[in-house]
Design a protein around this motif. Sequence first.
Motif, short mmCIF file in Angstrom:
data_model
loop_
_atom_site.label_atom_id
_atom_site.label_comp_id
_atom_site.label_asym_id
_atom_site.label_seq_id
_atom_site.Cartn_x
_atom_site.Cartn_y
_atom_site.Cartn_z
N GLU A 1 46.13 10.45 -17.47
CA GLU A 1 46.27 11.20 -16.44
C GLU A 1 47.26 12.08 -17.09
O GLU A 1 47.31 13.41 -16.62
N GLU A 2 48.28 11.67 -17.65
CA GLU A 2 49.49 12.55 -18.43
C GLU A 2 48.86 13.37 -19.30
O GLU A 2 49.33 14.55 -19.08
N GLU B 1 47.23 5.69 -16.51
CA GLU B 1 48.37 6.51 -16.33
C GLU B 1 48.56 7.75 -17.53
O GLU B 1 48.94 8.95 -17.60
N LYS C 1 47.16 16.34 -17.41
CA LYS C 1 47.94 17.21 -16.92
C LYS C 1 48.70 18.16 -17.96
O LYS C 1 48.98 19.27 -17.35
N ARG C 2 48.67 17.74 -19.05
CA ARG C 2 49.20 18.64 -20.29
C ARG C 2 48.26 19.56 -20.45
O ARG C 2 48.09 20.58 -20.75
#
Length: 120
Positions: free
Chosen positions: A115-116, A112, A119-120
């Motif tokens: 993935e975060e 997680e 995304k950034r």
Amino acid sequence: MSWAVEEWKEGLSPRVLQKIHELESQADRLKKEHQQRQFQLESLEAALQKQKQKVENEKNEAATLKRENQSLMEICDSLEKAKQKISHDLQVKESQVKIQSGQLNSSKRDIERLEEELKR
């Protein structure tokens, strides 16, 4: 034939004959008592043998039950040891599941987080 048995009594006085009769009656009575007691003795001996056989059978049954009980106790001990081993194995596996569950949760958090970051 009975006349020959009685022939020896001829010429005896009535008093002597009465005494002979009493003695013969007493002998017959004693003979009957002896036969009855002999029958009682034989009956008691038969009952005793029957009781001895019953006691022997019960001793054999008790010995058989004792052996069976010992065997069942050994089986119970064996089952108890197996139960303890299975219980220990279960605790070990539950610990491993907890560790792996913790690792899975940690890996999920890492995924997680990654993935975060992606995304950034």
